[in-house]
Design an enzyme around this catalytic site. Structure first.
Site, PDB file in Angstrom:
ATOM      1  N   LYS A 192       0.865  -1.185   0.000  1.00  0.00           N
ATOM      2  CA  LYS A 192       0.000   0.000   0.000  1.00  0.00           C
ATOM      3  C   LYS A 192       0.896   1.227   0.000  1.00  0.00           C
ATOM      4  O   LYS A 192       1.742   1.375   0.882  1.00  0.00           O
ATOM      5  CB  LYS A 192      -0.878   0.030   1.247  1.00  0.00           C
ATOM      6  N   GLU A 199       0.801  -1.049  16.682  1.00  0.00           N
ATOM      7  CA  GLU A 199       0.554  -1.969  15.553  1.00  0.00           C
ATOM      8  C   GLU A 199       0.842  -3.417  15.961  1.00  0.00           C
ATOM      9  O   GLU A 199       0.158  -4.338  15.513  1.00  0.00           O
ATOM     10  CB  GLU A 199       1.397  -1.583  14.334  1.00  0.00           C
ATOM     11  N   LYS A 214       1.173 -10.515   8.715  1.00  0.00           N
ATOM     12  CA  LYS A 214       0.705  -9.594   7.671  1.00  0.00           C
ATOM     13  C   LYS A 214       0.876 -10.222   6.290  1.00  0.00           C
ATOM     14  O   LYS A 214      -0.012 -10.093   5.439  1.00  0.00           O
ATOM     15  CB  LYS A 214       1.451  -8.254   7.759  1.00  0.00           C
ATOM     16  N   HIS A 252       0.278   7.955  14.636  1.00  0.00           N
ATOM     17  CA  HIS A 252      -0.550   6.854  14.135  1.00  0.00           C
ATOM     18  C   HIS A 252      -0.702   5.706  15.135  1.00  0.00           C
ATOM     19  O   HIS A 252      -1.814   5.297  15.461  1.00  0.00           O
ATOM     20  CB  HIS A 252       0.033   6.365  12.807  1.00  0.00           C
TER      21      HIS A 252
HETATM   22  N1  GLY Z   1      -1.866  -1.138   7.003  1.00  0.00           N
HETATM   23  C1  GLY Z   1      -2.968  -1.865   6.501  1.00  0.00           C
HETATM   24  C2  GLY Z   1      -2.660  -2.667   5.276  1.00  0.00           C
HETATM   25  O1  GLY Z   1      -1.531  -2.717   4.851  1.00  0.00           O
HETATM   26  O2  GLY Z   1      -3.547  -3.249   4.713  1.00  0.00           O
END
Ligand code: GLY
Length: 338
Positions: A134, A176, A204, A241
């Site tokens: 992103k 996070e 992630k 953030h």
């Molecule tokens: N930070 C959220 C994503 O990368 O989807």
């Protein structure tokens, strides 16, 4: 100390994320073979440098969210043009999440797509921002509203960069990390630093590999982010953030509780993890206005079906649309925001 290597599995856009001490010294091994020159996009105050034998130049961008703008992309692109950067060369993003988002978007746009290698220097960057492709910039109407999905060629998380990280930046990163706790239940604080970062990257990477362009499951990575983005904007970015994400997850827990999705024990667990274990702030600053927050949340990118949140519940964390405003008021009341 062993390095950790995680693969982000995206077919022909797959790449490695390497985590460990000194891994940025391996940069040349991760550059595209076609690259004859590189532009490093960074900021003046980044106390971490890299060595590169490839001909290169450095472009500095300003500090602060106001520089996460289309104007910055234009300035960077002009530097690309002056340096003669071609589509087969490489951009290197060296810095925190703001730098890697901007460098990534500049690379995505330059000649309609030039390779980018990200070297995040903050915990937020390593566990979240630099991973997953992103990229983007802000406009007056909201954060990251203009951007592109543009996967990096590699991400090097050199934990030596974290040695000089101010406490506040570390706290932001922990916001996070705590998010991943609620996505998996993992006790991430029990791991040493590189293993903790590597585990966050792995969580992630799996989510991104299953839904690269956020048509579904990737939205869970925005746990706590709906209120967080509104808080960042309405506090004029006084709240960073990660700090805002911590408060946002507490708000999401109260909202889920008001909606009957989680019980008292699960709500209390959010305070136990975020406030007691991670040591993060959980109070909404009294200077922000509830009505302004609700209005900002209505304009969130996820709000396709009315007020939309990522909420905990019996099936774990998931996206929930069409939330009635009265439940938001109940959550704000519970957090004692006037
Ligand atoms: N930070 C959220 C994503 O990368 O989807």
């Amino acid at each position: 100390m062993t390095n950790h290597k995680i693969n982000v599995a995206l077919a022909d856009r797959s790449y490695s994320v390497v985590v460990g001490s000194g891994v940025s010294k391996e940069l040349e091994n991760f550059l595209p073979r076609t690259a004859k020159r590189a532009v490093i996009v960074t900021q003046e105050n980044i106390p971490f440098s890299i060595n590169l034998s490839l001909p290169h130049t450095t472009v500095l961008i300003g500090n602060g969210e106001q520089f996460k703008s289309l104007q910055t992309i234009e300035v960077i692109s002009e530097q690309f043009a002056k340096f003669g950067l071609t589509r087969s060369d490489v951009v290197i993003g060296l810095g925190g999440g703001m730098v890697t988002d901007v460098a990534g978007f500049a690379a995505a746009s330059w000649h309609r797509g030039t390779a980018v290698v990200q070297i995040p220097t903050t915990l937020v960057g390593m566990v979240d921002a630099a991973i997953g492709g992103k990229t983007g910039v802000n406009i007056a109407q909201g954060k990251n509203l203009i951007g592109a999905f543009w996967q990096p060629s590699a991400v090097l998380c050199d934990i030596d960069a974290l040695k000089t990280l101010p406490d506040r930046e570390t706290r932001c990163g922990l916001g996070e990390v705590a998010k991943y706790h609620f996505l998996t239940g993992d006790d991430l604080l029990a791991l040493e630093l590189s293993a903790r970062i590597a585990r966050c990257v792995e969580i992630k990477a799996d989510i991104v590999a299953a839904d690269e362009r956020e048509t579904g499951g990737r939205a869970v990575l925005n746990y706590g982010h709906t209120l967080a983005h509104a808080l960042e904007r309405s506090s004029d970015f006084e709240l960073a953030h990660g700090e805002a994400v911590a408060i946002g997850m507490i708000f999401a827990a109260h909202l889920a509780h008001s909606l009957g999705r989680i019980d008292d024990a699960r709500l209390a667990h959010h305070y136990k993890v975020i406030r007691d274990s991670y040591g993060l702030g959980v109070v909404i600053p009294r200077s922000v206005d509830r009505k302004v927050l609700i209005d900002l949340m209505r304009h969130d990118k996820k709000a396709i079906n009315g007020l939309t949140f990522v909420l905990d519940g019996a099936n774990g964390v998931e996206i929930v649309g069409g939330v009635e405003e009265k439940y938001l008021h109940q959550a704000f009341d519970a957090m004692e925001l006037p």
